[in-house]
Design a protein around this motif. Structure first.
Motif, PDB file in Angstrom:
ATOM      1  N   MET A  55     -43.983  11.239   4.018  1.00 53.87           N
ATOM      2  CA  MET A  55     -43.396  12.114   5.019  1.00 53.87           C
ATOM      3  C   MET A  55     -41.881  12.153   4.841  1.00 53.87           C
ATOM      4  SD  MET A  55     -43.678  11.924   9.167  1.00 53.87           S
ATOM      5  CE  MET A  55     -45.437  12.180   9.136  1.00 53.87           C
ATOM      6  N   SER A  56     -41.324  13.364   4.910  1.00 51.86           N
ATOM      7  CA  SER A  56     -39.881  13.521   4.818  1.00 51.86           C
ATOM      8  C   SER A  56     -39.414  14.463   5.906  1.00 51.86           C
ATOM      9  CB  SER A  56     -39.485  14.110   3.460  1.00 51.86           C
ATOM     10  OG  SER A  56     -38.113  14.414   3.455  1.00 51.86           O
ATOM     11  N   TRP A  57     -38.397  14.023   6.664  1.00 49.68           N
ATOM     12  CA  TRP A  57     -37.765  14.896   7.652  1.00 49.68           C
ATOM     13  C   TRP A  57     -36.426  15.374   7.115  1.00 49.68           C
ATOM     14  CZ3 TRP A  57     -41.486  16.653   9.931  1.00 49.68           C
ATOM     15  CH2 TRP A  57     -42.445  15.903  10.592  1.00 49.68           C
ATOM     16  N   GLY A  58     -36.218  15.270   5.820  1.00 46.24           N
ATOM     17  CA  GLY A  58     -35.065  15.904   5.211  1.00 46.24           C
ATOM     18  C   GLY A  58     -34.054  14.991   4.577  1.00 46.24           C
TER      19      GLY A  58
ATOM     20  N   LEU B 273     -34.884  13.320   1.100  1.00 40.75           N
ATOM     21  CA  LEU B 273     -34.939  14.223  -0.051  1.00 40.75           C
ATOM     22  C   LEU B 273     -33.664  15.026  -0.241  1.00 40.75           C
ATOM     23  CD1 LEU B 273     -38.576  15.640   0.065  1.00 40.75           C
ATOM     24  CD2 LEU B 273     -37.612  14.006  -1.548  1.00 40.75           C
ATOM     25  N   MET B 274     -33.029  15.416   0.850  1.00 42.36           N
ATOM     26  CA  MET B 274     -31.859  16.290   0.758  1.00 42.36           C
ATOM     27  C   MET B 274     -30.567  15.532   0.463  1.00 42.36           C
ATOM     28  SD  MET B 274     -33.547  19.032   1.256  1.00 42.36           S
ATOM     29  CE  MET B 274     -32.314  20.291   1.368  1.00 42.36           C
ATOM     30  N   HIS B 275     -30.529  14.235   0.773  1.00 44.07           N
ATOM     31  CA  HIS B 275     -29.289  13.477   0.597  1.00 44.07           C
ATOM     32  C   HIS B 275     -29.509  12.209  -0.243  1.00 44.07           C
ATOM     33  CE1 HIS B 275     -25.336  11.935   1.527  1.00 44.07           C
ATOM     34  NE2 HIS B 275     -25.883  10.802   1.917  1.00 44.07           N
ATOM     35  N   GLU B 276     -30.393  11.336   0.213  1.00 42.65           N
ATOM     36  CA  GLU B 276     -30.583  10.038  -0.431  1.00 42.65           C
ATOM     37  C   GLU B 276     -31.035  10.155  -1.884  1.00 42.65           C
ATOM     38  OE1 GLU B 276     -30.189   6.631   0.504  1.00 42.65           O
ATOM     39  OE2 GLU B 276     -28.935   7.684   1.952  1.00 42.65           O
ATOM     40  N   ALA B 277     -31.919  11.087  -2.160  1.00 44.26           N
ATOM     41  CA  ALA B 277     -32.512  11.182  -3.495  1.00 44.26           C
ATOM     42  C   ALA B 277     -31.471  11.364  -4.597  1.00 44.26           C
ATOM     43  CB  ALA B 277     -33.526  12.324  -3.541  1.00 44.26           C
TER      44      ALA B 277
ATOM     45  N   ASP C 166     -40.626  19.022   7.136  1.00 43.24           N
ATOM     46  CA  ASP C 166     -40.311  19.787   8.343  1.00 43.24           C
ATOM     47  C   ASP C 166     -39.706  21.156   8.099  1.00 43.24           C
ATOM     48  OD1 ASP C 166     -37.847  18.871   7.441  1.00 43.24           O
ATOM     49  OD2 ASP C 166     -37.081  18.494   9.447  1.00 43.24           O
ATOM     50  N   CYS C 167     -39.467  21.530   6.827  1.00 40.62           N
ATOM     51  CA  CYS C 167     -38.845  22.833   6.610  1.00 40.62           C
ATOM     52  C   CYS C 167     -38.973  23.250   5.138  1.00 40.62           C
ATOM     53  CB  CYS C 167     -37.374  22.809   7.023  1.00 40.62           C
ATOM     54  SG  CYS C 167     -36.371  21.627   6.107  1.00 40.62           S
ATOM     55  N   GLU C 168     -38.675  24.507   4.890  1.00 44.03           N
ATOM     56  CA  GLU C 168     -38.774  25.053   3.537  1.00 44.03           C
ATOM     57  C   GLU C 168     -37.844  24.354   2.540  1.00 44.03           C
ATOM     58  OE1 GLU C 168     -40.317  27.173   0.444  1.00 44.03           O
ATOM     59  OE2 GLU C 168     -41.118  26.935   2.466  1.00 44.03           O
ATOM     60  N   PRO C 169     -36.599  24.032   2.896  1.00 44.67           N
ATOM     61  CA  PRO C 169     -35.755  23.315   1.921  1.00 44.67           C
ATOM     62  C   PRO C 169     -36.334  21.964   1.501  1.00 44.67           C
ATOM     63  CG  PRO C 169     -34.373  24.307   3.596  1.00 44.67           C
ATOM     64  CD  PRO C 169     -35.802  24.477   4.054  1.00 44.67           C
ATOM     65  N   VAL C 170     -37.003  21.249   2.407  1.00 45.64           N
ATOM     66  CA  VAL C 170     -37.651  19.982   2.038  1.00 45.64           C
ATOM     67  C   VAL C 170     -38.783  20.270   1.062  1.00 45.64           C
ATOM     68  CG1 VAL C 170     -39.120  18.119   2.920  1.00 45.64           C
ATOM     69  CG2 VAL C 170     -36.964  18.656   4.059  1.00 45.64           C
ATOM     70  N   ARG C 171     -39.560  21.315   1.328  1.00 44.65           N
ATOM     71  CA  ARG C 171     -40.651  21.709   0.421  1.00 44.65           C
ATOM     72  C   ARG C 171     -40.094  22.011  -0.970  1.00 44.65           C
ATOM     73  NH1 ARG C 171     -45.611  24.191   0.152  1.00 44.65           N
ATOM     74  NH2 ARG C 171     -46.007  23.997   2.381  1.00 44.65           N
ATOM     75  N   GLN C 172     -39.045  22.795  -1.034  1.00 46.28           N
ATOM     76  CA  GLN C 172     -38.456  23.163  -2.324  1.00 46.28           C
ATOM     77  C   GLN C 172     -37.904  21.949  -3.057  1.00 46.28           C
ATOM     78  OE1 GLN C 172     -35.608  26.169  -1.242  1.00 46.28           O
ATOM     79  NE2 GLN C 172     -37.199  27.675  -0.763  1.00 46.28           N
ATOM     80  N   ARG C 173     -37.278  21.065  -2.316  1.00 38.86           N
ATOM     81  CA  ARG C 173     -36.686  19.868  -2.916  1.00 38.86           C
ATOM     82  C   ARG C 173     -37.781  18.963  -3.470  1.00 38.86           C
ATOM     83  NH1 ARG C 173     -32.946  18.164  -5.625  1.00 38.86           N
ATOM     84  NH2 ARG C 173     -31.722  16.422  -4.907  1.00 38.86           N
ATOM     85  N   ALA C 174     -38.871  18.809  -2.718  1.00 35.39           N
ATOM     86  CA  ALA C 174     -39.995  17.994  -3.177  1.00 35.39           C
ATOM     87  C   ALA C 174     -40.588  18.584  -4.448  1.00 35.39           C
ATOM     88  CB  ALA C 174     -41.055  17.891  -2.085  1.00 35.39           C
ATOM     89  N   GLN C 175     -40.721  19.889  -4.500  1.00 32.38           N
ATOM     90  CA  GLN C 175     -41.232  20.550  -5.700  1.00 32.38           C
ATOM     91  C   GLN C 175     -40.294  20.329  -6.885  1.00 32.38           C
ATOM     92  OE1 GLN C 175     -42.164  24.322  -3.394  1.00 32.38           O
ATOM     93  NE2 GLN C 175     -43.662  24.419  -5.040  1.00 32.38           N
ATOM     94  N   ALA C 176     -39.001  20.348  -6.638  1.00 33.33           N
ATOM     95  CA  ALA C 176     -38.032  20.096  -7.713  1.00 33.33           C
ATOM     96  C   ALA C 176     -38.187  18.679  -8.269  1.00 33.33           C
ATOM     97  CB  ALA C 176     -36.609  20.317  -7.200  1.00 33.33           C
ATOM     98  N   PHE C 177     -38.691  17.770  -7.447  1.00 30.17           N
ATOM     99  CA  PHE C 177     -38.941  16.397  -7.899  1.00 30.17           C
ATOM    100  C   PHE C 177     -40.352  16.222  -8.434  1.00 30.17           C
ATOM    101  CE2 PHE C 177     -35.120  15.173  -5.511  1.00 30.17           C
ATOM    102  CZ  PHE C 177     -34.566  14.266  -6.407  1.00 30.17           C
ATOM    103  N   GLY C 178     -41.110  17.319  -8.558  1.00 29.80           N
ATOM    104  CA  GLY C 178     -42.421  17.262  -9.190  1.00 29.80           C
ATOM    105  C   GLY C 178     -43.619  17.278  -8.269  1.00 29.80           C
TER     106      GLY C 178
END
Length: 178
Positions: free
Chosen positions: A19-22, A25-29, A52-64
């Motif tokens: 689970m990611s609330w942003g 994935l958006m900062h720590e990664a 919780d949002c489209e940017p998290v989805r996109q970021r997760a996809q960028a990580f595979g």
């Protein structure tokens, strides 16, 4: 992602739901090569990811992470708790903006403060007002932005409000700024 989910992935648990609330994935990664590796490792071994949002989805996809294994539950208003009420005409009333974000650097509330200050200076004191619920480490900075711009009379700081009081603030607002 890089803490609890990583440990479960490392242990080889086969049905991990991450689970990611942003923030993770958006900062720590991106803070280091090790955190990028931990993020990829965890997501590759997750059966599903809840975000919780489209940017998290996109970021997760960028990580595979595969898109079909991502479930997005967006933040929003619980319509069982709050239902918009019919607005009555408010002639000559200022446009009311509402922000419920925590006053922390990651949420960009200083951008909201600067933007509001510019708009309020251009439109005048009778045209627009801002209600900022909550609090946080940027409280002094935000008040300074409004004071320097001369618009502090148009900004209201009710503080933390409980869930029962939120509908009143949503109903008074013309525009919700996330």
């Amino acid at each position: 992602i890089q803490t609890a989910a990583f440990l479960v992935a490392l242990a080889g648990y086969p049905r991990l739901v991450s689970m990611s609330w942003g923030y993770d994935l958006m900062h720590e990664a991106d803070r280091s090569a090790a955190l990028r590796w931990m993020t990829r490792f965890t997501l590759k071994r997750s059966a599903a990811l809840v975000g919780d949002c489209e940017p998290v989805r996109q970021r997760a996809q960028a990580f595979g992470m595969l898109a079909e294994r991502i479930v997005t539950f967006p933040w929003g208003v619980d319509l069982k708790h709050f239902s918009p009420q019919a607005q009555t005409a408010r002639e000559n009333a200022p446009l009311c903006l509402l922000s419920t974000r925590s006053w922390e650097p990651i949420y960009g509330v200083e951008v909201l403060a600067q933007g509001f200050a510019q708009a309020a200076q251009q439109l005048g004191p009778e045209a627009v007002q801002l209600v900022m619920l909550g609090n946080g480490s940027l409280a002094g900075n935000l008040r300074q932005v409004f004071n320097r711009a001369g618009v502090s009379e148009q900004v209201f700081f009710p503080g933390q409000v409980n869930q029962n009081d939120l509908p009143r603030y949503y109903n008074m607002a013309d525009l919700y700024v996330s």
